[in-house]
Design an enzyme around this catalytic site. Structure first.
Site, PDB file in Angstrom:
ATOM      1  N   ARG A  28      -7.552  -1.898  -5.315  1.00 37.22           N
ATOM      2  CA  ARG A  28      -6.770  -0.766  -5.827  1.00 37.22           C
ATOM      3  C   ARG A  28      -5.270  -1.067  -5.834  1.00 37.22           C
ATOM      4  NH1 ARG A  28      -6.938   3.683  -2.344  1.00 37.22           N
ATOM      5  NH2 ARG A  28      -5.288   4.295  -3.743  1.00 37.22           N
ATOM      6  N   LYS A  39       2.564  -0.785  -7.737  1.00 35.49           N
ATOM      7  CA  LYS A  39       1.510   0.197  -8.045  1.00 35.49           C
ATOM      8  C   LYS A  39       2.049   1.617  -7.921  1.00 35.49           C
ATOM      9  CE  LYS A  39      -1.550   1.588  -4.741  1.00 35.49           C
ATOM     10  NZ  LYS A  39      -1.652   3.047  -4.654  1.00 35.49           N
ATOM     11  N   ASN A  40       2.725   1.895  -6.788  1.00 36.17           N
ATOM     12  CA  ASN A  40       3.141   3.279  -6.534  1.00 36.17           C
ATOM     13  C   ASN A  40       4.273   3.745  -7.447  1.00 36.17           C
ATOM     14  OD1 ASN A  40       1.186   3.489  -4.659  1.00 36.17           O
ATOM     15  ND2 ASN A  40       2.545   3.617  -2.869  1.00 36.17           N
ATOM     16  N   CYS A  74      -9.252  12.135   2.145  1.00 30.79           N
ATOM     17  CA  CYS A  74      -9.530  10.713   1.956  1.00 30.79           C
ATOM     18  C   CYS A  74      -9.503  10.058   3.319  1.00 30.79           C
ATOM     19  CB  CYS A  74      -8.530  10.079   1.002  1.00 30.79           C
ATOM     20  SG  CYS A  74      -6.873  10.075   1.627  1.00 30.79           S
ATOM     21  N   ASP A 134       2.818   2.566   4.715  1.00 27.64           N
ATOM     22  CA  ASP A 134       1.980   1.611   3.970  1.00 27.64           C
ATOM     23  C   ASP A 134       2.108   0.182   4.495  1.00 27.64           C
ATOM     24  OD1 ASP A 134       1.006   3.629   2.439  1.00 27.64           O
ATOM     25  OD2 ASP A 134       2.087   3.105   0.609  1.00 27.64           O
ATOM     26  N   ARG A 192      -4.382  15.088   3.492  1.00 29.08           N
ATOM     27  CA  ARG A 192      -3.489  14.939   2.341  1.00 29.08           C
ATOM     28  C   ARG A 192      -3.550  16.111   1.354  1.00 29.08           C
ATOM     29  NH1 ARG A 192      -3.706   8.675   0.409  1.00 29.08           N
ATOM     30  NH2 ARG A 192      -1.535   8.906  -0.009  1.00 29.08           N
TER      31      ARG A 192
END
Ligand code: UD1
Length: 420
Positions: free
Chosen positions: A397, A22-23, A115, A305, A120
């Site tokens: 997500r 994803k990233n 968030c 993560d 951030r």
């Protein structure tokens, strides 16, 4: 809203195919804004954030679609505004700023808010693009950037290694006039993947993966077909799943070389992780799991993560482990939920002391962000009894078909609709 219903205690056994990252996919697909003709991406995970990126590209005038893991982006007249409704659902939308400024000399992007895992800010993105000649105004919650004479190369030293900041400015620098030198950049494998994609499109980049990147601007970038790298965080999550359930998993497409910090700690904690001809084989060793300490750092350090998932492993281990979070403030939202499942965790500032050795017990819990959600699924797989993980839109997500992949290796997990 959907939940996962998990009946824990089943050792997972079998083969799991790791999806595309994803990233890596998000910035690489966003980089199509800077490219003149058709771009085709393969190994793209079917995730909510990818659909949001495609929607954003369509709003910006591109023709983008995702089918069977392939994203195609075609030309169109480029717009310059990324609206609030999209940016608020995905912070990474801010990654369109660099390529839009490079192509149009102007961009208007909604300022991402805070968030769940901290404030951030994007000050480093803006500071670097200012050094390249952009003037920014804040108008009604939007960052409006203008560089009517085009971006020019600059020597930029980031205050801290930021992944998104490095990516945004790297994309911009490819089409800037002259040379850009970026110092103290992030070194994550996803940045290397983005640089490799841009190079395939004709960009001149050196130093990706080190702390300094050098870019010679070119007139334009051409299209190509590019395969996105596998997802090291998804892979790491499955390695932990093998450990906490006492099972044995074979991961296909596992980017082991990009996962040294995580794999080293999993081995220290008693897991056996081997590279075989068929993939990466993971199981807990004869002596069981034991507590180890981790401290999150920018790559090649231990990734933030994977912090929440690793904490679940520590809950299932004998002894204690100290978990230190250095990248984001407020990234311990999973702790209170794990405590509801019987975990013994004490948070002091940015550290959490996890005392393992007791079996987790199933409970209704709530995901607060993507990786916290993944950790609660792992806890549910390890726990005795039934766990219901709510608000799994966070998990959607970043994990492609998570329940299907886990069911296929024996987990009792299903997706259910919440009443009302
Ligand atoms: C990316 C990843 C995310 C991961 C994070 C750190 C994507 C889409 N997301 O997020 O999954 O957790 O890297 O590995 O790739 N910061 C500033 N000013 C800035 C930019 C960042 O102060 O202008 C701070 C942030 O608040 C944070 C730290 O720097 O404390 C790291 O942020 P950054 O590396 O930029 O993370 P993201 O790119 O947002």
């Amino acid at each position: 809203m959907d939940s996962f219903l998990i009946e824990g205690g089943v050792p997972l056994r079998g083969v799991i195919e790791v999806s595309g990252s994803k990233n890596a996919a998000l910035p690489i697909i966003m980089a199509s804004i800077a490219v003149d003709d058709v771009v085709t991406y393969t190994n793209v995970p079917d995730l909510r954030d990818i659909h949001t990126t495609i929607r954003l590209l369509n709003i910006l005038g591109r023709e983008a679609s995702l089918e069977n893991g392939v994203v195609t982006v075609r030309n169109g007249v480029l717009g310059m505004e990324a609206p609030y409704d999209l940016v608020k659902t995905m912070r990474a939308s801010v990654l369109c700023l660099g390529p839009l400024l490079a192509r149009l000399g102007e961009a208007k992007v909604s300022l991402p808010g805070g968030c769940a895992i901290g404030a951030r800010p994007v000050d480093q993105h803006l500071f670097a693009l200012e050094k390249m000649g952009t003037v920014f105004d804040l108008e009604n919650g939007y960052i409006h950037g203008r560089c009517p004479r085009g971006l020019r190369g600059a020597h930029i030293r980031f205050d801290m290694p930021t992944v998104g900041g490095t990516e945004n400015v790297l994309m911009a620098a490819c089409l800037a006039q002259g040379e850009t030198v970026l110092e103290n950049v992030a070194r994550e494998p996803e940045i290397v993947d983005l640089a490799n994609f841009l190079i395939r499109c004709g960009a001149k980049i050196e130093g990706q993966g080190s702390t300094m990147i050098r870019v010679q601007g070119v007139e334009s970038l051409h299209g190509c077909t590019y395969a996105v790298m596998p997802d090291r965080i998804e892979a790491g999550t499955f390695l932990v799943a093998a450990g906490v359930t006492g099972g044995e998993l074979l991961l296909k497409n596992c980017p082991l070389d990009d996962m040294s910090a995580v794999v080293d700690k999993l081995r220290d904690a008693g897991m056996i992780i081997e590279k075989t001809e068929d993939g990466v084989l993971a199981r807990t060793g004869e002596e069981g799991l034991k507590g180890v300490n981790i401290s999150t750092r920018p790559h090649p350090g231990f990734p933030t993560d994977m912090q929440a998932q690793f904490m679940v492993l520590m809950c299932c281990a004998q002894g204690s482990g100290l978990v230190e979070e250095n990248i984001f403030e407020n990234r311990f939202m999973h702790v209170q939920e794990l405590v509801r499942m019987g975990a013994d965790i004490h948070v002091t500032g940015s550290s959490a002391m996890v005392r393992g050795g007791r079996r987790l017990a199933g409970a209704p819990v709530m995901a607060s962000d993507l990786r916290a959600g993944a950790a609660l699924v792992l806890a549910g797989l390890a726990a005795e009894g039934e766990t219901r993980v709510q608000r799994i839109y966070h998990v959607d997500r970043g994990y492609e078909r998570l329940a299907d992949k886990l069911s296929a290796v024996g987990a009792c997990i299903r997706r259910i609709k919440d009443p009302g």
